[in-house]
Design a protein around this motif. Structure first.
Motif, PDB file in Angstrom:
ATOM      1  N   SER A  61       0.549  -4.399   8.513  1.00 36.43           N
ATOM      2  CA  SER A  61      -0.410  -5.235   7.816  1.00 36.43           C
ATOM      3  C   SER A  61       0.329  -6.088   6.803  1.00 36.43           C
ATOM      4  CB  SER A  61      -1.466  -4.357   7.118  1.00 36.43           C
ATOM      5  OG  SER A  61      -2.563  -5.150   6.700  1.00 36.43           O
ATOM      6  N   THR A  62      -0.429  -6.870   6.074  1.00 36.70           N
ATOM      7  CA  THR A  62       0.102  -7.695   5.004  1.00 36.70           C
ATOM      8  C   THR A  62      -0.664  -7.362   3.726  1.00 36.70           C
ATOM      9  OG1 THR A  62      -1.496  -9.468   5.395  1.00 36.70           O
ATOM     10  CG2 THR A  62       0.620  -9.595   6.595  1.00 36.70           C
ATOM     11  N   VAL A  63      -0.140  -7.790   2.602  1.00 44.41           N
ATOM     12  CA  VAL A  63      -0.830  -7.563   1.330  1.00 44.41           C
ATOM     13  C   VAL A  63      -2.207  -8.230   1.354  1.00 44.41           C
ATOM     14  CG1 VAL A  63      -0.764  -8.061  -1.150  1.00 44.41           C
ATOM     15  CG2 VAL A  63       1.279  -7.218  -0.002  1.00 44.41           C
ATOM     16  N   LEU A  64      -2.292  -9.443   1.906  1.00 39.31           N
ATOM     17  CA  LEU A  64      -3.588 -10.137   1.950  1.00 39.31           C
ATOM     18  C   LEU A  64      -4.597  -9.395   2.821  1.00 39.31           C
ATOM     19  CD1 LEU A  64      -2.435 -13.862   2.072  1.00 39.31           C
ATOM     20  CD2 LEU A  64      -3.374 -12.598   0.126  1.00 39.31           C
ATOM     21  N   ASP A  65      -4.166  -8.901   3.964  1.00 42.08           N
ATOM     22  CA  ASP A  65      -5.081  -8.133   4.812  1.00 42.08           C
ATOM     23  C   ASP A  65      -5.479  -6.817   4.158  1.00 42.08           C
ATOM     24  OD1 ASP A  65      -5.305 -10.014   6.797  1.00 42.08           O
ATOM     25  OD2 ASP A  65      -4.379  -8.775   8.364  1.00 42.08           O
ATOM     26  N   LEU A  66      -4.545  -6.168   3.493  1.00 39.54           N
ATOM     27  CA  LEU A  66      -4.887  -4.925   2.792  1.00 39.54           C
ATOM     28  C   LEU A  66      -5.867  -5.200   1.664  1.00 39.54           C
ATOM     29  CD1 LEU A  66      -1.441  -3.117   2.805  1.00 39.54           C
ATOM     30  CD2 LEU A  66      -3.492  -2.504   4.108  1.00 39.54           C
ATOM     31  N   ASN A  67      -5.782  -6.377   1.060  1.00 40.35           N
ATOM     32  CA  ASN A  67      -6.766  -6.752   0.048  1.00 40.35           C
ATOM     33  C   ASN A  67      -8.154  -6.902   0.679  1.00 40.35           C
ATOM     34  OD1 ASN A  67      -7.406  -7.654  -2.762  1.00 40.35           O
ATOM     35  ND2 ASN A  67      -8.026  -9.471  -1.620  1.00 40.35           N
ATOM     36  N   ARG A  68      -8.220  -7.475   1.868  1.00 41.12           N
ATOM     37  CA  ARG A  68      -9.512  -7.579   2.569  1.00 41.12           C
ATOM     38  C   ARG A  68     -10.098  -6.183   2.815  1.00 41.12           C
ATOM     39  NH1 ARG A  68      -6.315 -11.681   4.908  1.00 41.12           N
ATOM     40  NH2 ARG A  68      -7.233 -13.725   4.598  1.00 41.12           N
ATOM     41  N   TRP A  69      -9.244  -5.253   3.245  1.00 44.11           N
ATOM     42  CA  TRP A  69      -9.669  -3.869   3.464  1.00 44.11           C
ATOM     43  C   TRP A  69     -10.190  -3.275   2.155  1.00 44.11           C
ATOM     44  CZ3 TRP A  69     -10.759   0.178   6.468  1.00 44.11           C
ATOM     45  CH2 TRP A  69     -10.591   1.457   5.950  1.00 44.11           C
ATOM     46  N   GLU A  70      -9.408  -3.413   1.102  1.00 47.72           N
ATOM     47  CA  GLU A  70      -9.782  -2.838  -0.183  1.00 47.72           C
ATOM     48  C   GLU A  70     -11.097  -3.409  -0.698  1.00 47.72           C
ATOM     49  OE1 GLU A  70      -8.282  -0.285  -1.986  1.00 47.72           O
ATOM     50  OE2 GLU A  70      -7.287  -0.070  -0.066  1.00 47.72           O
ATOM     51  N   GLU A  71     -11.281  -4.701  -0.603  1.00 55.84           N
ATOM     52  CA  GLU A  71     -12.530  -5.311  -1.068  1.00 55.84           C
ATOM     53  C   GLU A  71     -13.723  -4.806  -0.251  1.00 55.84           C
ATOM     54  OE1 GLU A  71     -13.211  -7.172  -3.804  1.00 55.84           O
ATOM     55  OE2 GLU A  71     -11.134  -6.684  -4.323  1.00 55.84           O
ATOM     56  N   ALA A  72     -13.516  -4.574   1.027  1.00 56.42           N
ATOM     57  CA  ALA A  72     -14.610  -4.062   1.868  1.00 56.42           C
ATOM     58  C   ALA A  72     -15.029  -2.657   1.454  1.00 56.42           C
ATOM     59  CB  ALA A  72     -14.188  -4.075   3.339  1.00 56.42           C
ATOM     60  N   LEU A  73     -14.128  -1.905   0.835  1.00 56.46           N
ATOM     61  CA  LEU A  73     -14.468  -0.548   0.407  1.00 56.46           C
ATOM     62  C   LEU A  73     -15.503  -0.535  -0.716  1.00 56.46           C
ATOM     63  CD1 LEU A  73     -10.926   1.112   0.475  1.00 56.46           C
ATOM     64  CD2 LEU A  73     -12.733   1.233   2.213  1.00 56.46           C
ATOM     65  N   VAL A 111      -6.845   9.504 -13.824  1.00 52.07           N
ATOM     66  CA  VAL A 111      -5.716   9.119 -14.670  1.00 52.07           C
ATOM     67  C   VAL A 111      -6.282   8.390 -15.883  1.00 52.07           C
ATOM     68  CG1 VAL A 111      -3.664   7.653 -14.843  1.00 52.07           C
ATOM     69  CG2 VAL A 111      -4.091   8.940 -12.758  1.00 52.07           C
ATOM     70  N   ARG A 112      -6.100   8.997 -17.032  1.00 49.58           N
ATOM     71  CA  ARG A 112      -6.555   8.405 -18.302  1.00 49.58           C
ATOM     72  C   ARG A 112      -8.010   7.963 -18.244  1.00 49.58           C
ATOM     73  NH1 ARG A 112      -1.701   6.157 -17.192  1.00 49.58           N
ATOM     74  NH2 ARG A 112       0.052   7.029 -18.278  1.00 49.58           N
ATOM     75  N   GLY A 113      -8.851   8.796 -17.656  1.00 45.61           N
ATOM     76  CA  GLY A 113     -10.282   8.520 -17.636  1.00 45.61           C
ATOM     77  C   GLY A 113     -10.768   7.624 -16.522  1.00 45.61           C
ATOM     78  N   SER A 114      -9.898   7.201 -15.631  1.00 42.71           N
ATOM     79  CA  SER A 114     -10.290   6.369 -14.491  1.00 42.71           C
ATOM     80  C   SER A 114      -9.896   7.054 -13.192  1.00 42.71           C
ATOM     81  CB  SER A 114      -9.601   5.001 -14.538  1.00 42.71           C
ATOM     82  OG  SER A 114     -10.126   4.202 -15.563  1.00 42.71           O
ATOM     83  N   THR A 115     -10.722   6.876 -12.184  1.00 45.54           N
ATOM     84  CA  THR A 115     -10.415   7.421 -10.868  1.00 45.54           C
ATOM     85  C   THR A 115      -9.220   6.675 -10.279  1.00 45.54           C
ATOM     86  OG1 THR A 115     -12.727   7.991 -10.505  1.00 45.54           O
ATOM     87  CG2 THR A 115     -11.323   7.827  -8.546  1.00 45.54           C
ATOM     88  N   LEU A 116      -8.299   7.413  -9.708  1.00 47.48           N
ATOM     89  CA  LEU A 116      -7.163   6.839  -8.988  1.00 47.48           C
ATOM     90  C   LEU A 116      -7.198   7.380  -7.570  1.00 47.48           C
ATOM     91  CD1 LEU A 116      -4.456   5.371  -8.541  1.00 47.48           C
ATOM     92  CD2 LEU A 116      -3.318   7.347  -9.588  1.00 47.48           C
ATOM     93  N   VAL A 117      -7.161   6.473  -6.593  1.00 43.78           N
ATOM     94  CA  VAL A 117      -7.113   6.815  -5.176  1.00 43.78           C
ATOM     95  C   VAL A 117      -5.812   6.210  -4.655  1.00 43.78           C
ATOM     96  CG1 VAL A 117      -8.259   6.553  -2.942  1.00 43.78           C
ATOM     97  CG2 VAL A 117      -9.638   6.643  -5.043  1.00 43.78           C
ATOM     98  N   ASP A 136     -12.165   0.326 -12.257  1.00 42.99           N
ATOM     99  CA  ASP A 136     -11.710  -0.929 -12.863  1.00 42.99           C
ATOM    100  C   ASP A 136     -11.579  -2.061 -11.843  1.00 42.99           C
ATOM    101  OD1 ASP A 136     -11.332   0.355 -15.428  1.00 42.99           O
ATOM    102  OD2 ASP A 136      -9.534   1.268 -14.576  1.00 42.99           O
ATOM    103  N   HIS A 137     -11.842  -1.762 -10.568  1.00 42.00           N
ATOM    104  CA  HIS A 137     -11.699  -2.731  -9.469  1.00 42.00           C
ATOM    105  C   HIS A 137     -10.282  -3.320  -9.447  1.00 42.00           C
ATOM    106  CE1 HIS A 137     -14.244  -5.059  -6.520  1.00 42.00           C
ATOM    107  NE2 HIS A 137     -13.039  -5.563  -6.348  1.00 42.00           N
ATOM    108  N   ILE A 138      -9.312  -2.421  -9.540  1.00 43.49           N
ATOM    109  CA  ILE A 138      -7.898  -2.812  -9.486  1.00 43.49           C
ATOM    110  C   ILE A 138      -7.246  -2.119  -8.299  1.00 43.49           C
ATOM    111  CG2 ILE A 138      -5.651  -2.617 -10.625  1.00 43.49           C
ATOM    112  CD1 ILE A 138      -7.155  -2.723 -13.306  1.00 43.49           C
ATOM    113  N   THR A 139      -6.501  -2.879  -7.527  1.00 46.07           N
ATOM    114  CA  THR A 139      -5.733  -2.331  -6.414  1.00 46.07           C
ATOM    115  C   THR A 139      -4.302  -2.825  -6.529  1.00 46.07           C
ATOM    116  OG1 THR A 139      -7.659  -2.288  -4.958  1.00 46.07           O
ATOM    117  CG2 THR A 139      -5.499  -2.241  -3.896  1.00 46.07           C
TER     118      THR A 139
END
Length: 167
Positions: A61-73, A111-117, A136-139
């Motif tokens: 995959s690519t970073v851009l495609d993985l971002n599409r996957w992550e946003e779909a989650l 981690v420090r009060g936020s979920t980490l996956v 935090d909607h951070i990937t």
């Protein structure tokens, strides 16, 4: 699921196609344009029959495609919200990673009060790390074609910390 080609058709029809992941797929050994993997500095890594690891290294995959996957989650594009919540719920509460349980293909903890996956991957010539802070909607996605790389987990945590503190 049947053979590899059947499983990849399902992935294409159900995930890659609908999400517009045009630069993701299953490596059959003849996919053009993929970066070579390196081990021991500048040595091209020994080839590996990708039917052996299948999704544990056979997908590209690519970073851009993985971002599409992550946003779909964050949506119901892949599955209803209740199913997505189960996807991120640990089935195994304790792992060798202190504070993290194992869900469907990923480690989940706090981690420090936020979920980490997160999950990392290592295969001949490649090392990857993908971490999500869904609260935090951070990937953070780190991909390298160098087997011996710095600790990508620490780099990902540092990048997320900068992003979290800057927002």
């Amino acid at each position: 699921f049947g053979d590899v080609d059947n499983r990849m058709k399902i992935a294409q029809d159900e995930i890659f196609g609908p999400l517009g992941m045009k630069d993701s797929g299953y490596e059959h050994g003849d996919t053009p344009g993929l970066a070579p993997g390196y081990s021991m500095g500048v040595k091209v890594a020994d080839p590996l029959d990708m039917s052996l690891p299948y999704a544990a290294g056979g997908l590209y995959s690519t970073v851009l495609d993985l971002n599409r996957w992550e946003e779909a989650l964050y949506t119901e594009q892949l599955a209803p919200a209740a199913d997505m919540a189960r996807y991120f719920t640990p089935l195994v509460e304790s792992t060798d990673q202190a504070g993290f349980g194992y869900a469907y293909g990923q480690l989940v903890g706090d981690v420090r009060g936020s979920t980490l996956v997160w999950h990392n991957g290592l295969i001949n010539g490649f090392y990857t790390y993908l971490s999500r802070y869904p609260d935090d909607h951070i990937t953070v996605v780190l991909l390298t074609n160098r087997e011996q790389s710095p600790d990508l987990g620490s780099l990902a945590q540092a990048a997320a910390k900068i992003t979290r503190e800057g927002s």
